[in-house]
Scaffold this motif. Structure first.
Motif, PDB file in Angstrom:
ATOM      1  N   LYS A 157      -2.833   3.870  -2.955  1.00 19.78           N
ATOM      2  CA  LYS A 157      -3.102   2.829  -3.850  1.00 19.78           C
ATOM      3  C   LYS A 157      -2.543   1.336  -3.311  1.00 19.78           C
ATOM      4  O   LYS A 157      -1.536   1.375  -2.658  1.00 19.78           O
ATOM      5  N   LYS A 158      -3.007   0.278  -3.953  1.00 23.45           N
ATOM      6  CA  LYS A 158      -2.227  -1.037  -3.520  1.00 23.45           C
ATOM      7  C   LYS A 158      -1.939  -1.587  -4.607  1.00 23.45           C
ATOM      8  O   LYS A 158      -2.337  -1.374  -6.016  1.00 23.45           O
ATOM      9  N   SER A 178      -3.425  10.687  -1.631  1.00 24.90           N
ATOM     10  CA  SER A 178      -3.570   9.554  -2.441  1.00 24.90           C
ATOM     11  C   SER A 178      -3.009   8.105  -1.749  1.00 24.90           C
ATOM     12  O   SER A 178      -2.124   8.305  -1.323  1.00 24.90           O
ATOM     13  N   GLU A 219       0.918  -1.260  -0.125  1.00 25.60           N
ATOM     14  CA  GLU A 219      -0.072   0.013   0.058  1.00 25.60           C
ATOM     15  C   GLU A 219       0.984   1.417  -0.070  1.00 25.60           C
ATOM     16  O   GLU A 219       1.645   1.398   0.909  1.00 25.60           O
TER      17      GLU A 219
END
Length: 152
Positions: free
Chosen positions: A53-54, A51, A35
């Motif tokens: 994201k994975k 922000s 992550e």
């Protein structure tokens, strides 16, 4: 909120995606699901929402650069250059420079990241300049952690 006719977030995303698979020394991290989080602030603009994201990294792509920068092909496609900085154990220092074009400003991004096999954190310095020479500076706080094996 525009940066030289381009949304500021798009310019930051371009930089983020242009820094990772660069042709320099690669820094090994553990494969698996990661992550990543980025908090960016550009001078004279309202703060951007963080922000996150994975990303699933296979064993053959388990390098810190893959999480932080674009692939070497993307770097080349945009006419950018990647330069690895001084080598220190547990620290990645790198600079990515991209020229302006009709759609995007020129960008220089410098990063100094401390890392282990399962986490990283550090700072990025951004400077974007359009063809007329107008510049905007910014900073990013970058972090990431390994969550475990990739979902099946």
């Amino acid at each position: 909120m525009k940066l030289f006719g381009l949304p500021a977030l798009a310019a930051v995303s371009l930089v983020s995606s242009l820094v990772a698979g660069a042709a320099g020394a690669q820094t090994a991290i553990q494969a698996g699901e990661w992550e990543t989080t980025e908090k960016t602030a550009m001078e004279g603009m309202q703060p951007m929402a963080p922000s996150s994201k994975k990303v699933c990294l296979a064993a053959d792509e388990a390098q810190l650069e893959r999480l932080l920068f674009p692939t070497p092909d993307e770097i080349k496609q945009h006419g950018c250059t990647y330069e690895a900085g001084a080598k220190k154990a547990g620290t990645l220092v790198a600079t990515l420079t991209c020229p302006p074009n009709d759609q995007t400003p020129g960008v220089t991004a410098k990063a100094e990241i401390t890392y282990t096999k399962t986490s990283y954190q550090g700072l990025g310095q951004l400077e974007a300049a359009d063809k007329s020479g107008t510049t905007v500076k910014g900073k990013s706080e970058l972090s990431g952690k390994r969550l475990g094996d990739c979902p099946k």
